[in-house]
Design a protein around this motif. Structure first.
Motif, PDB file in Angstrom:
ATOM      1  N   THR A 329       0.819  -1.263  -0.116  1.00  0.00           N
ATOM      2  CA  THR A 329       0.187   0.138   0.037  1.00  0.00           C
ATOM      3  C   THR A 329       0.905   1.146   0.073  1.00  0.00           C
ATOM      4  O   THR A 329       0.556   2.296  -0.750  1.00  0.00           O
ATOM      5  CB  THR A 329      -0.864   0.131   1.137  1.00  0.00           C
ATOM      6  N   ARG A 332       2.500   1.583  -3.270  1.00  0.00           N
ATOM      7  CA  ARG A 332       1.351   2.474  -4.230  1.00  0.00           C
ATOM      8  C   ARG A 332       0.997   3.625  -4.035  1.00  0.00           C
ATOM      9  O   ARG A 332       1.013   4.554  -4.911  1.00  0.00           O
ATOM     10  CB  ARG A 332       0.194   1.410  -4.027  1.00  0.00           C
ATOM     11  N   LEU A 333       1.181   4.115  -2.987  1.00  0.00           N
ATOM     12  CA  LEU A 333       1.064   5.623  -2.464  1.00  0.00           C
ATOM     13  C   LEU A 333       2.372   6.183  -3.045  1.00  0.00           C
ATOM     14  O   LEU A 333       2.214   7.441  -3.670  1.00  0.00           O
ATOM     15  CB  LEU A 333       0.821   5.693  -1.087  1.00  0.00           C
ATOM     16  N   VAL A 337       2.603  10.149  -5.591  1.00  0.00           N
ATOM     17  CA  VAL A 337       2.802  11.185  -5.259  1.00  0.00           C
ATOM     18  C   VAL A 337       3.961  11.818  -6.371  1.00  0.00           C
ATOM     19  O   VAL A 337       4.997  11.287  -6.575  1.00  0.00           O
ATOM     20  CB  VAL A 337       3.861  10.998  -3.836  1.00  0.00           C
ATOM     21  N   GLU A 358      -4.419   4.068 -12.559  1.00  0.00           N
ATOM     22  CA  GLU A 358      -3.133   4.644 -11.397  1.00  0.00           C
ATOM     23  C   GLU A 358      -1.965   5.186 -12.352  1.00  0.00           C
ATOM     24  O   GLU A 358      -1.535   5.962 -12.087  1.00  0.00           O
ATOM     25  CB  GLU A 358      -2.665   3.439 -10.634  1.00  0.00           C
TER      26      GLU A 358
END
Length: 407
Positions: A329, A332-333, A337, A358
């Motif tokens: 996670t 993925r973040l 960014v 994404e």
């Protein structure tokens, strides 16, 4: 030519960009770094091949008959030969125990099977040999006991013919993804050093223009945002040419030298890294230019550029997140960014199937952040350029630009 010139704003940006392109291509350091980067890229791929390549086949020296055991080992070797013979066990017969022991001591054999089922090793039994040898020993002992019990060889063969397990791979492409992931990581690391090198050059160039008052002449001709955009665009194009040449040259050499197992994957990964590099470089180039504008002396430059260096280092560390076992996670973040996505997303795309939305979201956020950075950075840029003495704070530069009506 002044700001009221009939030349359009984009034409002025192009003129500034062309000035930077000509200046950069005249630098000998540019060509030296290009050659060095290609060599580093190829060398890294070669090391990857060495460390991830298949191990040599273990060798077992055998003294005496041991017919059942050696047949079992050879059967395992034959079963492993489908992957190029890199696995399995090579069985070599020796006349006596002394000869077999000498082979182990000379490292011609990894182990020696001698009388009474004893195994001689130089230090310890290698892992690739231990499993097959233990299995062959168990099979040989079972065969001997069944034969003592009166079973024929045919009956023994039927008894030992166990149906193999059915293995269903949940991720059959996992091994294939390893090489593209490593290639992407190597490319991102190479680009980190390239961006850092160009970034320092940008900041140093801006500082020199500010110190020599050349920038005041330029700002009489063009707006600050045009000067900043032209400088970033020009140097960005030079960096793009260099990284494209590095990727093309590195992949060509790697394919020709058989350093990669799947050339198509290596090429696709290299293209992905380059495409993500472009907007990422533009953003960092703008930040380095702003840092150069905020400094007034060479000794102040490192301090003024400290936040930019830190952010760029964080992007490299985030790109290596898939190799650290960090939360998926969080990775993925990181890939979404701005400031981190240009380094993280190509590595993530090489290591897993990333949903298209994404990828699109990361690209939109990155481009939007660059647009905002050029707008705000342009004001900081001009506010810092026209103030001398120590390090100019970003807030002070913005206030100066606003009060002076500069843009």
């Amino acid at each position: 030519m002044n700001r009221n010139t009939p030349h359009g704003p984009l034409t002025l940006v192009g003129l500034v960009a062309w000035r930077e392109i000509v200046t950069q291509f005249q630098r000998k350091e540019l060509w030296a770094s290009l050659v060095m980067m290609i060599l580093v890229f190829c060398g890294a791929l070669g090391l990857q091949k060495v460390f991830t390549g298949a191990a040599d086949r273990p060798v077992l020296a055998v003294v005496g008959e041991h017919r059942d055991l050696t047949e079992s080992l050879r059967a395992q070797t034959a079963g492993a030969s489908g992957d190029g013979g890199a696995r399995g066990v090579e069985v070599v017969s020796y006349e006596n125990e002394a000869a077999a022991e000498a082979a182990v001591r000379a490292e011609k054999a990894d182990a020696a099977l001698v009388g009474e089922g004893r195994v001689l090793v130089r230090e310890k039994l290698p892992e690739p040999l231990a499993g097959p040898l233990y299995e062959a020993h168990r099979t040989a002992q079972t065969t001997e006991r069944l034969r003592d019990g009166g079973l024929t060889d045919a009956a023994i063969a039927r008894a030992l013919a166990v149906q193999p397990l059915t293995v269903s791979a949940l991720d059959p492409d996992a091994d294939r993804r390893t090489e593209p992931t490593m290639t992407a990581a190597i490319g991102v690391m190479a680009l980190f050093f390239l961006t850092f090198m160009f970034g320092q050059g940008i900041a140093q160039g801006v500082l020199e223009e500010k110190s020599s008052r050349i920038v005041e002449v330029l700002l009489a001709k063009v707006h600050a945002w045009q000067l900043l955009a032209g400088k970033v665009l020009g140097i960005g194009l030079v960096a793009f040419v260099q990284i494209s040449a590095m990727a093309a040259g590195g992949v060509t050499v790697a394919v020709a030298a058989d350093l990669v197992d799947a050339p198509a994957d290596a090429i696709g990964t290299s293209v992905s890294v380059v495409l993500w590099f472009i907007p990422g470089f533009l953003g960092f180039a703008a930040l380095w230019a702003v840092a150069g504008a905020l400094a007034s002396r060479a000794e102040d430059l490192q301090h003024a550029a400290g936040p930019v260096s830190m952010l760029q280092t964080l992007s490299l560390m985030a790109a290596l997140a898939p190799f650290t076992g960090i939360s998926d996670t969080l990775t993925r973040l990181f890939s979404l960014v701005p400031g981190l996505s240009s380094a993280v997303m190509p590595v993530r795309m090489a290591s897993e199937n990333v949903p298209w939305w994404e990828v699109a979201l990361a690209a939109v956020l990155l481009l939007a952040s660059i647009a905002a950075l050029l707008r705000v950075g342009g004001r900081i840029y001009i506010g810092g350029l026209l103030q001398h003495g120590g390090i100019v704070k970003a807030r002070t530069a913005l206030r100066n630009a606003r009060l002076g009506g500069m843009s």
